[in-house]
Design a protein around this motif. Structure first.
Motif, short mmCIF file in Angstrom:
data_model
loop_
_atom_site.label_atom_id
_atom_site.label_comp_id
_atom_site.label_asym_id
_atom_site.label_seq_id
_atom_site.Cartn_x
_atom_site.Cartn_y
_atom_site.Cartn_z
N GLY A 442 0.79 -1.22 0.00
CA GLY A 442 0.00 0.00 0.00
C GLY A 442 0.82 1.27 0.00
O GLY A 442 1.99 1.29 -0.40
N THR A 443 0.21 2.32 0.48
CA THR A 443 0.84 3.65 0.49
C THR A 443 2.11 3.65 1.32
O THR A 443 2.14 3.12 2.44
CB THR A 443 -0.14 4.69 1.07
N HIS A 444 3.18 4.25 0.77
CA HIS A 444 4.42 4.40 1.53
C HIS A 444 4.47 5.82 2.10
O HIS A 444 4.55 6.80 1.36
CB HIS A 444 5.64 4.15 0.63
N PHE A 445 4.41 5.91 3.42
CA PHE A 445 4.40 7.22 4.08
C PHE A 445 5.81 7.75 4.31
O PHE A 445 5.99 8.95 4.54
CB PHE A 445 3.67 7.13 5.42
N GLY A 446 6.80 6.86 4.27
CA GLY A 446 8.17 7.26 4.53
C GLY A 446 8.83 6.34 5.54
O GLY A 446 8.16 5.72 6.36
N TYR A 447 10.15 6.23 5.45
CA TYR A 447 10.98 5.45 6.37
C TYR A 447 10.45 4.01 6.55
O TYR A 447 10.47 3.46 7.64
CB TYR A 447 11.09 6.14 7.74
N GLY A 448 9.95 3.44 5.46
CA GLY A 448 9.52 2.05 5.51
C GLY A 448 8.17 1.82 6.15
O GLY A 448 7.82 0.67 6.46
N LEU A 449 7.38 2.87 6.38
CA LEU A 449 6.04 2.71 6.94
C LEU A 449 5.04 2.66 5.79
O LEU A 449 4.87 3.64 5.06
CB LEU A 449 5.69 3.86 7.89
N TYR A 450 4.37 1.53 5.65
CA TYR A 450 3.38 1.33 4.61
C TYR A 450 2.00 1.20 5.25
O TYR A 450 1.86 0.86 6.43
CB TYR A 450 3.70 0.08 3.79
N SER A 451 0.98 1.44 4.44
CA SER A 451 -0.39 1.39 4.98
C SER A 451 -0.76 0.01 5.48
O SER A 451 -1.61 -0.10 6.37
CB SER A 451 -1.38 1.89 3.93
N ALA A 452 -0.15 -1.05 4.95
CA ALA A 452 -0.45 -2.40 5.45
C ALA A 452 -0.09 -2.53 6.92
O ALA A 452 -0.82 -3.16 7.70
CB ALA A 452 0.30 -3.45 4.63
N PHE A 464 -5.32 3.96 17.61
CA PHE A 464 -6.38 4.89 17.20
C PHE A 464 -5.82 6.14 16.53
O PHE A 464 -6.41 6.66 15.60
CB PHE A 464 -7.20 5.34 18.43
N SER A 465 -4.72 6.64 17.05
CA SER A 465 -4.27 7.98 16.67
C SER A 465 -2.87 7.96 16.08
O SER A 465 -2.16 6.96 16.10
CB SER A 465 -4.27 8.89 17.91
N LEU A 466 -2.49 9.12 15.56
CA LEU A 466 -1.14 9.29 15.03
C LEU A 466 -0.10 9.03 16.12
O LEU A 466 0.92 8.38 15.87
CB LEU A 466 -0.99 10.72 14.49
N GLU A 467 -0.37 9.52 17.32
CA GLU A 467 0.56 9.31 18.43
C GLU A 467 0.70 7.83 18.77
O GLU A 467 1.81 7.34 19.03
CB GLU A 467 0.10 10.08 19.67
N LEU A 480 10.01 10.52 10.49
CA LEU A 480 9.14 11.06 9.46
C LEU A 480 9.07 12.58 9.54
O LEU A 480 9.03 13.16 10.63
CB LEU A 480 7.73 10.49 9.60
N SER A 481 9.05 13.22 8.38
CA SER A 481 8.93 14.68 8.33
C SER A 481 7.52 15.10 8.73
O SER A 481 6.61 14.27 8.82
CB SER A 481 9.22 15.17 6.91
N THR A 482 7.36 16.39 8.95
CA THR A 482 6.04 16.91 9.30
C THR A 482 5.03 16.58 8.20
O THR A 482 3.88 16.21 8.47
CB THR A 482 6.10 18.43 9.52
N GLU A 483 5.45 16.73 6.95
CA GLU A 483 4.56 16.44 5.83
C GLU A 483 4.17 14.97 5.80
O GLU A 483 3.01 14.62 5.54
CB GLU A 483 5.22 16.84 4.51
N GLN A 484 5.13 14.09 6.06
CA GLN A 484 4.83 12.65 6.07
C GLN A 484 3.90 12.28 7.22
O GLN A 484 2.99 11.46 7.05
CB GLN A 484 6.15 11.87 6.17
N GLN A 485 4.10 12.90 8.36
CA GLN A 485 3.21 12.63 9.48
C GLN A 485 1.79 13.12 9.19
O GLN A 485 0.82 12.46 9.56
CB GLN A 485 3.75 13.29 10.76
N THR A 486 1.69 14.24 8.51
CA THR A 486 0.37 14.74 8.13
C THR A 486 -0.33 13.77 7.19
O THR A 486 -1.54 13.55 7.28
CB THR A 486 0.50 16.12 7.46
N GLU A 487 0.43 13.15 6.30
CA GLU A 487 -0.14 12.19 5.37
C GLU A 487 -0.68 10.97 6.12
O GLU A 487 -1.76 10.45 5.80
CB GLU A 487 0.91 11.75 4.34
N VAL A 488 0.05 10.52 7.14
CA VAL A 488 -0.44 9.40 7.96
C VAL A 488 -1.73 9.81 8.66
O VAL A 488 -2.70 9.04 8.72
CB VAL A 488 0.62 8.97 9.00
N GLU A 489 -1.74 11.01 9.21
CA GLU A 489 -2.92 11.48 9.94
C GLU A 489 -4.15 11.55 9.02
O GLU A 489 -5.26 11.19 9.41
CB GLU A 489 -2.63 12.85 10.57
N GLN A 490 -3.94 12.02 7.81
CA GLN A 490 -5.05 12.08 6.86
C GLN A 490 -5.56 10.68 6.52
O GLN A 490 -6.77 10.48 6.34
CB GLN A 490 -4.59 12.82 5.60
#
Length: 503
Positions: A442-452, A464-467, A480-490
């Motif tokens: 799935g989606t690659h958010f950065g640093y090897g974190l994928y949506s799977a 539940f949350s980004l944290e 992860l950069s701020t932009e990458q973290q925002t993508e995960v949150e979305q």
């Protein structure tokens, strides 16, 4: 209000390491068990530690021999049952003659090596620091000894998973708002913080393992007086760019008799802590103070060639140690031992309250609590947690498991495979099994974190949350950069499982 009133043998309040350990032990012995946690698992004290499984070398100075012996023995147990989230760690202790004489340190390390059996760890030795040492030139001699490292927040989650695997019900973001002792059971009201729904459950035995809230739970929820009080001691840490390249940790002495750890962290960083400061506020509001930051930087700069500045701090965190109030004069002398109180009037359901403790001895504490329940449950099963791997820990060596992953999933990048080994162990097969290439993750958010992986954490690990995902289930928030973290949150905002759970 829901009308169903399910019955449980045991209800545990608190999803920190002690609570989940008790739930897992009890469920594995055949007790029907419910655990409720008002926030995320391990969201308070249990994810704010120094990430160590250790006997506590400095506790020998306070005569805590029983605690140190038990913790050293448990250090070996945890290295065996959780090989994916623990590892041996060598510590270097620079000798500062004006603080403690060398003979006293040798004696302490001699005892430390012999108070409990060592199956995997090497004994202490004296060392000399050469010109390549990261320490200042005037620090030429010291000692090296063994302890262990642990991913504390994942240890909590894995114990909760072990409890669930044994049949326990784990309810996160669920607050216990009332617990009333009846003639034959406890009637408990639980509030789902997301939906606002309240449910009534009954349980024969109740365990209060709410950490910093263990004493305040009595007047607020149980409507009685607490049998003991805790002493809240704040421990704070800072994370900075890595100070040196070698794999050892350092334990630094200070003139106030406190010690500071400098620990390799997440490959590119050093974790520095901790402090021991009395705390009198709300546990949820705890944070590091400017004075604590200055203290940790000062102690580190007294020892290392590379000099830190406040601007070097990448992140910081603070947690409350809910220690048993033993009337010690200073915070660092307060015992780290645990205690629990049982309140069981004749022919009435029991209440057990847990006070104090440290992450290294959680399993022994849990075992002792469930042992105490034996008279109330004659058919309870035998002890089982000392020799049973935690979920994902059923492999021989990390090297062997890494080889298996590279053979089965040859397209998986080495750094990602290694992180899976060190975070999930064999559990990573759950989200890798149907994948035939990286795109399948799935989606690659950065640093090897994928949506799977994110989906797995939501579906299987109560995230539940980004944290929850970036700071407790992983430490990817550091990478992860701020932009990458925002993508995960979305991604989380539209996730169907979370949308359903949030009502």
């Amino acid at each position: 209000m829901q009308s169903d009133r399910p019955n449980y043998d045991l209800l545990v309040i608190g999803g920190g390491i002690n609570g989940v350990g008790i739930a897992a032990d009890a469920a594995g012995r055949g007790l029907s068990t419910l655990l409720c946690e008002m926030n995320d698992l391990g969201s308070a004290t249990s994810s704010s530690s120094s990430k160590l499984i250790h006997g506590g070398l400095r506790y020998l100075e306070y005569g805590e021999f029983r605690l140190v012996r038990e913790a050293l023995a448990e250090r070996e147990v945890l290295l065996h049952i959780a090989p994916h989230i623990t590892r041996p760690l060598r510590f270097r202790l620079p000798h500062r003659p004006y603080l403690r004489p060398a003979w006293l340190i040798r004696l302490g390390l001699f005892l430390y090596d012999r108070l409990a059996a060592r199956d995997t760890l090497q004994p202490f030795k004296s060392i000399n620091f050469g010109k390549d040492s990261p320490l200042k030139a005037d620090i030429t001699h010291g000692f090296e000894y063994s302890d262990g490292w642990v991913d504390d927040a994942r240890l909590v989650v894995l114990n909760a998973m072990a409890a669930r695997d044994k049949g326990a019900t784990i309810l996160t973001h669920t607050r216990c708002i009332s617990a009333q002792r009846q003639a034959s059971n406890w009637q408990v009201s639980l509030l789902d913080k997301h939906s606002g729904a309240t449910r009534e459950v009954s349980a024969y035995a109740l365990v209060n393992a709410s950490g910093p809230w263990v004493s305040s739970l009595f007047p607020e929820v149980i409507h009685s007086q607490a049998p003991k009080q805790i002493r809240m001691v704040k421990g704070s840490h800072i994370v900075v760019p890595r100070l040196y390249n070698s794999p050892e940790a350092y334990i630094l002495q200070n003139s106030d008799r406190r010690i500071v750890f400098v620990i390799p962290y997440e490959k590119r960083f050093s974790l520095i802590g901790t402090t021991d400061v009395e705390y009198h506020g709300e546990p949820n509001a705890v944070k590091i103070s400017p004075e604590e930051r200055d203290y940790l930087i000062s102690v580190t700069n007294q020892h290392f060639r590379h000099q830190l500045k406040p601007s070097d701090i990448v992140m910081d965190y603070a947690g409350i140690r809910p220690l048993l109030d033993d009337q010690s004069d200073n915070a660092q002398a307060v015992t780290r031992d645990y205690s629990f109180e049982i309140d069981a009037p004749e022919n009435h359901p029991p209440l057990i309250s847990v006070f104090g403790g440290k992450i290294t001895t959680y399993r022994k504490l849990a075992q002792a609590v469930v042992d105490t329940l034996t008279p109330f449950f004659p058919d309870i099963g035998p002890r089982w947690t000392a020799n049973t791997p935690l979920p994902g820990g059923d492999f021989e060596t990390a090297t062997q498991l890494l080889h298996t992953l590279k053979t089965r999933y040859p397209w998986l990048p080495l750094n990602v495979a290694l992180r899976y080994v060190q975070s999930y162990g064999t559990l990573c097969h759950v989200f890798l099994k149907d994948a035939h290439n990286l795109n399948a993750l799935g989606t690659h958010f950065g640093y090897g974190l994928y949506s799977a992986e994110v989906d797995y954490l939501i579906d299987q690990e109560w995230a539940f949350s980004l944290e929850d995902i970036l700071w407790r289930r992983s430490k990817l928030g550091l990478h992860l950069s701020t932009e990458q973290q925002t993508e995960v949150e979305q991604y989380l905002e539209t996730h169907p499982t979370l949308t359903e759970k949030m009502g």
